[in-house]
Design a protein around this motif. Structure first.
Motif, mmCIF file in Angstrom:
data_model
loop_
_atom_site.group_PDB
_atom_site.id
_atom_site.type_symbol
_atom_site.label_atom_id
_atom_site.label_comp_id
_atom_site.label_asym_id
_atom_site.label_seq_id
_atom_site.Cartn_x
_atom_site.Cartn_y
_atom_site.Cartn_z
ATOM 1 N N ILE A 69 61.173 83.070 4.548
ATOM 2 C CA ILE A 69 60.847 83.702 5.825
ATOM 3 C C ILE A 69 61.686 84.970 5.973
ATOM 4 O O ILE A 69 62.918 84.908 6.003
ATOM 5 C CB ILE A 69 61.111 82.755 7.005
ATOM 6 N N GLN A 70 61.026 86.099 6.040
ATOM 7 C CA GLN A 70 61.740 87.358 6.247
ATOM 8 C C GLN A 70 62.201 87.469 7.695
ATOM 9 O O GLN A 70 61.448 87.181 8.623
ATOM 10 C CB GLN A 70 60.831 88.537 5.891
ATOM 11 N N ASP A 71 63.445 87.903 7.884
ATOM 12 C CA ASP A 71 64.049 87.921 9.221
ATOM 13 C C ASP A 71 63.628 89.158 9.996
ATOM 14 O O ASP A 71 64.416 90.081 10.261
ATOM 15 C CB ASP A 71 65.566 87.849 9.100
ATOM 16 N N SER A 72 62.359 89.198 10.333
ATOM 17 C CA SER A 72 61.795 90.257 11.166
ATOM 18 C C SER A 72 60.599 89.656 11.879
ATOM 19 O O SER A 72 60.067 88.622 11.466
ATOM 20 C CB SER A 72 61.349 91.452 10.318
ATOM 21 N N MET A 73 60.159 90.305 12.945
ATOM 22 C CA MET A 73 59.018 89.750 13.672
ATOM 23 C C MET A 73 57.782 89.719 12.783
ATOM 24 O O MET A 73 57.043 88.728 12.768
ATOM 25 C CB MET A 73 58.753 90.577 14.937
ATOM 26 N N ASP A 74 57.572 90.783 11.997
ATOM 27 C CA ASP A 74 56.425 90.777 11.065
ATOM 28 C C ASP A 74 56.566 89.661 10.044
ATOM 29 O O ASP A 74 55.604 88.947 9.748
ATOM 30 C CB ASP A 74 56.331 92.127 10.345
ATOM 31 N N GLY A 75 57.780 89.504 9.495
ATOM 32 C CA GLY A 75 58.001 88.490 8.479
ATOM 33 C C GLY A 75 57.821 87.080 9.006
ATOM 34 O O GLY A 75 57.226 86.215 8.338
#
Length: 602
Positions: free
Chosen positions: A88-94
């Motif tokens: 899980i990338q730590d951004s809203m998109d991710g």
């Protein structure tokens, strides 16, 4: 022979609501459909269709539920029970891209596992936007709602696994996440416990809670007094992490244990051990498992599961002549390897990255079910040295037969794409294999990176006449269980354990032998000892739940996990009846509603 092969009402309901396709008249038609579908990838389909049909006959081999339900149908479903999803990338998109991938996977029938350790701890500022992070647990609630929505009807419950590192600053919130009834009900939760943490517990030392410094403020963190280096998901090399705060390791351990004692979660995964014994440990780092824990997987890895029903290989059960058909068992294991390997080529995948990972490693998870019933039929008490020796010998025979079959497949069809002979032969599990197997790998390669795992098999064991589940002891000789039906409601059934039913049929008035031991009569050490007897012959992991009485003192309960670590196990899960989840199964004489949660994905 048609539906009469399903000789219990619950088996007929499970088949009709979960596995029957179109107008199939009985389970044999389901077996023929599955055998035909998996034989289509062979050069001689007719030959292998017959062999696969024989493999499935009489419930000798029980493929994972998604295989039974989906193979040979026109449904857009996967044949894999579960997946571990991508980092899980730590951004809203991710975050919402990961949520979307999970929704697509679950919509096509797969359970999912996620490591939420990559998400910034609550209260920290975002690197660019300056907003304040709400933490991993808050996003887990979004996943939980998604799961409830995707699977709001039908005969399967949603299955998800959430993991979090024991050094993540939000670990206490994660541990407490399911304390309230109705919270995160679609998740199983496990803490990733490291060897360093266990050492700190034993030394009563402080324990740093950390997060990658670059993800917090864009700085490297190098040279700072409050930074340490850690392996972290999403990074190829150890990364500088900022120490957010320090806690006493022993207090954090007790917090985890107290939550598990009071609410049955979280489970514990000894993650360093999992990676140490991973056959592809030089190529990948694992930080999550499928929902029941028997398959630790890298990002986008898949569960390709099947179980050998050991009860079908007992000759002259309940007599002094009782023996196990080892030749038949090994032949079944060899054929099951080919069957499960074909699943990888016959299945569709929800995501291209899942197909790439499955075809690159060709992991399969061949396991067993009916172990406790088999031991009883052979005259062994579950908690005896002889039973553990017998169980270990059974699993060793299956594993060695499976590895030999995979070598033969590699010679015929080529090794798995990621195979590197020197690196593979140097892995700890492979180093312990017999010389002829290692020589075969060196000469021909091997088709599958991993071959064995022991799943809980609750539903497919019910389909096979209520044989004991996986490697668990008999929970009750007679019990009440409810299952989800096709319209999403629950229906309750009274059941008899298969071995108990067979014994009573032949001995209607005789006293039962003491080998018919039920789970609550066994000490936790008996569960752990059986798991430890099997683990040396399992290259993935074992799904095993230790049922403990509500009256067990907390200190005795905590000692179970210490003992599991000392025995070299890859994880530990216990279940103590509690106000949040109640009891999993009920005795037939109880007045309370039948059953609680189903701790399995299918």
């Amino acid at each position: 022979m048609g539906q009469e092969a399903l000789d219990t009402a619950i088996a007929r309901e499970i088949w009709a609501s979960r596995y029957r396709y179109a107008d199939e008249p009985g389970i044999e038609a389901t077996w023929r459909r599955v055998a035909r579908a998996l034989a289509t990838v062979e050069a001689e389909p007719a030959v292998w269709e017959r062999r696969f049909a024989d493999l499935l006959a009489d419930f000798r081999f029980l493929p994972g539920g998604r295989i039974l339900a989906g193979a040979g149908t026109n449904r857009q479903v996967t044949l894999f029970n579960c997946f571990v999803m991508g980092t899980i990338q730590d951004s809203m998109d991710g975050i919402f891209e990961a949520l979307k991938e999970g929704a697509i996977t679950m919509q096509q029938g797969g359970g999912v596992g996620y490591d939420f350790s990559t998400l910034r701890p609550a209260g920290t500022a975002a690197r660019h936007a300056g907003t304040i992070a709400s933490g991993p647990v808050s996003f887990m609630r979004i996943w939980d709602s998604m799961c409830a929505t995707i699977l709001s009807t039908g005969a399967r419950r949603g299955a998800m696994m959430a993991t979090l590192r024991v050094d993540h600053p939000d670990i206490e919130a994660f541990v407490d996440a399911k304390h309230r009834s109705g919270e995160l009900t679609h998740f199983n939760c496990s803490v990733l416990v490291s060897d360093a943490f266990m050492a700190a517990v034993h030394a009563d030392a402080d324990w740093p809670l950390v997060f990658p410094a670059a993800a917090l403020d864009g700085a490297s963190g190098e040279g700072r007094g409050d930074a340490v280096r850690r392996d972290w998901p999403g990074f190829d090399q150890p990364v500088a992490c900022r120490v957010i705060r320090r806690v006493r390791a022993r207090e954090l351990w007790e917090h985890i244990m107290r939550a598990t004692y009071d609410h049955a979660e979280p489970g514990v995964l000894f993650i360093d051990r999992i990676n140490q014994w991973n056959n592809l440990g030089g190529l990948e780092r694992i930080s999550a498992t499928n929902p029941c824990g028997e398959i630790p997987l890298p990002p986008y890895g898949a569960c390709d599961l099947g179980s050998i029903n050991l009860t079908r290989f007992v000759r002259d059960p309940f007599t002094s002549r009782a023996t196990l058909d080892h030749d038949g068992l090994e032949e079944t294991a060899r054929l099951a390897v080919r069957f499960l390997d074909n699943v990888i080529d016959a299945s569709s995948f929800p995501l291209p990255s899942q197909a790439e990972q499955a075809r690159g490693s060709r992991r399969i998870g061949l396991g067993v079910t009916g172990l406790a019933d088999t031991l009883i039929m052979l005259g062994w008490h579950y908690d005896s040295p002889e039973a553990r020796e017998q169980a270990g010998a059974i699993m060793q025979a299956i594993t060695h037969a499976a590895y030999r079959a995979s070598i033969e497949l590699a010679r015929e069809k080529r090794p798995f794409a990621l195979f590197e002979v020197a690196r593979f032969l140097d892995r700890p599990f492979v180093r312990g294999l017999p010389g002829d197997i290692r020589a075969g790998i060196a000469r021909d390669g091997i088709r599958n990176s991993h071959l064995t795992a022991i799943a809980p098999t609750g539903t497919i064991s019910l389909l096979a006449g209520n044989v004991s589940s996986g490697v668990e002891p008999i929970f009750r000789r007679e019990l009440c269980r409810s299952v989800l039906t096709g319209d999403g409601s629950r229906e309750s059934y009274r059941l008899e354990d298969r071995a108990w039913q067979q014994w009573r049929a032949g001995h209607p008035h005789g006293p039962a032998p003491d080998t018919f031991v039920e789970a609550e009569a066994l000490l936790p050490e008996a569960h752990l000892a059986m798991q430890a007897a099997l683990q040396p012959y399992v290259d993935s992991a074992i799904s095993k739940t230790i049922n403990v009485p509500e009256s067990m003192p907390f200190t005795d309960f905590e000692a179970i996990y210490q003992r599991a670590f000392n025995l070299g196990l890859k994880g530990c899960t216990t279940y103590r009846p509690n106000p949040i989840t109640g009891a999993i199964l009920q005795d037939v004489d109880t007045a309370t509603p039948c059953c609680g949660i189903e701790r399995e994905s299918d």
